[in-house]
Scaffold this active site. Structure first.
Site, PDB file in Angstrom:
ATOM      1  NE  ARG A  66     -14.807   0.038  10.491  1.00 18.32           N
ATOM      2  CZ  ARG A  66     -15.196   0.463   9.284  1.00 18.32           C
ATOM      3  NH1 ARG A  66     -15.391  -0.397   8.302  1.00 18.32           N
ATOM      4  NH2 ARG A  66     -15.402   1.740   9.064  1.00 18.32           N
ATOM      5  CE1 TYR A 119     -16.895 -22.686  21.409  1.00 22.78           C
ATOM      6  CE2 TYR A 119     -18.037 -20.998  20.156  1.00 22.78           C
ATOM      7  CZ  TYR A 119     -17.317 -21.384  21.263  1.00 22.78           C
ATOM      8  OH  TYR A 119     -17.017 -20.450  22.226  1.00 22.78           O
ATOM      9  CG  ASP A 191     -14.409 -24.609  13.796  1.00 23.55           C
ATOM     10  OD1 ASP A 191     -13.178 -24.684  14.026  1.00 23.55           O
ATOM     11  OD2 ASP A 191     -15.208 -24.031  14.567  1.00 23.55           O
ATOM     12  CE  LYS A 216     -11.502 -21.273  22.072  1.00 23.95           C
ATOM     13  NZ  LYS A 216     -12.567 -21.864  21.265  1.00 23.95           N
TER      14      LYS A 216
HETATM   15  C1  LIG Z   1     -13.742 -21.415  20.727  1.00 24.05           C
HETATM   16  C2  LIG Z   1     -14.250 -21.972  19.477  1.00 24.05           C
HETATM   17  C3  LIG Z   1     -14.928 -21.149  18.547  1.00 24.05           C
HETATM   18  C4  LIG Z   1     -15.203 -19.701  18.817  1.00 24.05           C
HETATM   19  O1  LIG Z   1     -14.021 -18.961  18.884  1.00 24.05           O
HETATM   20  P1  LIG Z   1     -13.867 -17.588  19.715  1.00 24.05           P
HETATM   21  O2  LIG Z   1     -12.467 -17.182  19.443  1.00 24.05           O
HETATM   22  O3  LIG Z   1     -14.149 -17.903  21.152  1.00 24.05           O
HETATM   23  O4  LIG Z   1     -14.885 -16.641  19.159  1.00 24.05           O
HETATM   24  C5  LIG Z   1     -15.352 -21.729  17.369  1.00 24.05           C
HETATM   25  N1  LIG Z   1     -15.147 -23.029  17.099  1.00 24.05           N
HETATM   26  C6  LIG Z   1     -14.514 -23.844  17.963  1.00 24.05           C
HETATM   27  C7  LIG Z   1     -14.327 -25.283  17.609  1.00 24.05           C
HETATM   28  C8  LIG Z   1     -14.045 -23.344  19.178  1.00 24.05           C
HETATM   29  O5  LIG Z   1     -13.441 -24.171  20.045  1.00 24.05           O
END
Ligand SMILES: *Cc1c(COP(=O)(O)O)cnc(C)c1O
Length: 400
Positions: A66, A119, A191, A216
């Site tokens: 963890r 997001y 982000d 992604k």
């Molecule tokens: C998908 C996404 C998230 C969240 O990510 P997860 O892996 O689904 O928790 C955060 N920011 C952006 C811009 C995203 O496209």
């Protein structure tokens, strides 16, 4: 079968014991050209002093899954290098990374400035979870940089930015806002999911932390959830501490898939950049399309800023059909070369509408309040040959 000889025994062992201990001591592969997936939950130490030194962080090594893991550590280090950061840590998903990053920074009584277009999950952290902890959040109109700066000047402990945004591809001027945040004494988190480090490097523009949904573009194959945090060592350490105690650790198997994905990140993103550009130009000229959001288009209101801070404009775009949501209902199912799914950044082209993708966590009311139109189509360009994507779009648009 060779008799195992655990250090504490030399007499022959019962098969039940052999089943447990047999061959285990020779299992660590050295010289493997690929990163081994270490599923082990814990790491053994015969020397208590060494164990304690590792546990205290005074010696290299791992204690418990963890906290840290050798496969996961390789992914973190790869991302640290790609984002040009001093330190990196990871989490089980993008949201886990974002939560840990902001909880690492914030204390009760603090004030957060961000924008309306983050997001969907991030937006709910701001509107639902942080206020319950006594943290004030101001979400400003994403297109109004003066208003964002004014809010920052009103007191700011965390400035949280996302650019390009999801799903309307708005652009924030990173240099300008990062400077404004720092003048107010704030930490700045960006982000970088949509851009990826291939297209944008916020840490080089002064940001304190970069966060990603590694699910992604980084993974790129829609088969692993993950998140990563890169930047200032003290803030990465605080995020790591929150994550290790709250427990959302990245799994070793996911880390392995992300490592494999990142190896082709540059190739994939280069193709996705060019596919998205060609598709945007095609859609913008199409009589059935009302508008296209893509930072690479001259028509994008912040195209100049995007061109300054991005090396490529990314694989994401969105567009509105003149026929509204009814047209979307005809168009979307007709696409043959696209997954209709709540994902993006994969090698396959993926489409969706905000109510099922970026803002699936929000109610219709909340989406309306955030200014997200229901008839918008989000398009994540894959790595297919773009001519095939255009033919596919054409036949689906013809049906409207
Ligand atoms: C998908 C996404 C998230 C969240 O990510 P997860 O892996 O689904 O928790 C955060 N920011 C952006 C811009 C995203 O496209």
């Amino acid at each position: 079968m060779t008799e195992p000889t655990p250090k504490h025994r030399s007499t022959p062992l019962d098969p039940a014991t052999v089943a447990v201990w047999g061959a285990e001591e020779t299992s660590m592969v050295s010289g493997a050209t690929q990163v081994p997936v270490v599923h082990s939950v814990a790491y053994g130490y015969d020397d208590l002093d060494e164990w304690e030194a590792v546990a205290l962080g005074d010696a290299p090594g791992h204690i418990y899954g963890r906290n840290t893991n050798p496969t996961v550590a390789v992914f973190e280090e790869k991302m640290r290098l790609l984002e040009h950061g001093e330190a990196a840590t990871s989490a089980a998903s993008g949201m886990a990374a974002i939560s840990s990053a902001i909880h690492g920074v914030l204390r009760p009584g603090d004030r957060v400035v961000s924008v309306k277009d983050t997001y969907g999950g991030t937006s709910l952290l701001f509107t639902e979870f942080l206020p319950a902890l006594g943290i004030e959040v101001d979400l400003v109109d994403t297109t109004d940089h003066d208003a964002i700066e004014r809010s920052i000047q009103g007191g700011c402990d965390l400035l949280y930015l996302e650019t390009p945004t999801n799903p309307t591809l708005k652009i924030l001027d990173l240099s300008r806002l990062i400077d404004a945040g720092h003048r107010a004494g704030s930490a700045v988190v960006v982000d970088n999911t949509f851009a990826t480090p291939v297209n944008q490097l916020p840490l080089l523009l002064g940001a304190d932390l970069v966060v990603h949904s590694a699910t992604k573009f980084l993974g790129g194959h829609a088969d692993a959830l993950g998140g990563v945090i890169v930047g200032r060592p003290d803030l990465v350490e605080a995020a790591f501490h929150h994550r290790e105690i709250n427990g959302a650790a990245l799994s070793p198997m996911a880390a392995y898939l992300l490592i494999r994905g990142v190896k082709t990140l540059d190739l994939r993103v280069e193709r996705q950049n060019s596919n998205a550009a060609v598709v945007s130009n095609y859609l913008e000229a199409h009589p059935k399309v009302a508008s296209v959001n893509y930072p690479g288009l001259d028509s994008h209101p912040k195209h100049e800023i995007a061109a300054q801070q991005m090396a490529g404009f990314g694989g994401m775009l969105s567009f509105a059909l003149k026929g509204g949501f009814d047209a979307v209902k005809t168009f979307l199912p007709a696409l043959r070369l696209a997954h209709r799914a709540a994902n993006l950044g994969s090698v396959e082209t993926t489409v969706g509408v905000p109510s099922t993708t970026s803002h699936v966590e929000c109610s219709a009311e909340e989406r309306l309040r955030l200014g997200i139109p229901e008839g918008l189509v989000r398009y994540s360009a894959g790595i297919e040959k773009v001519d095939d994507l255009l033919v596919d779009l054409e036949q689906a648009l013809d049906l409207i």
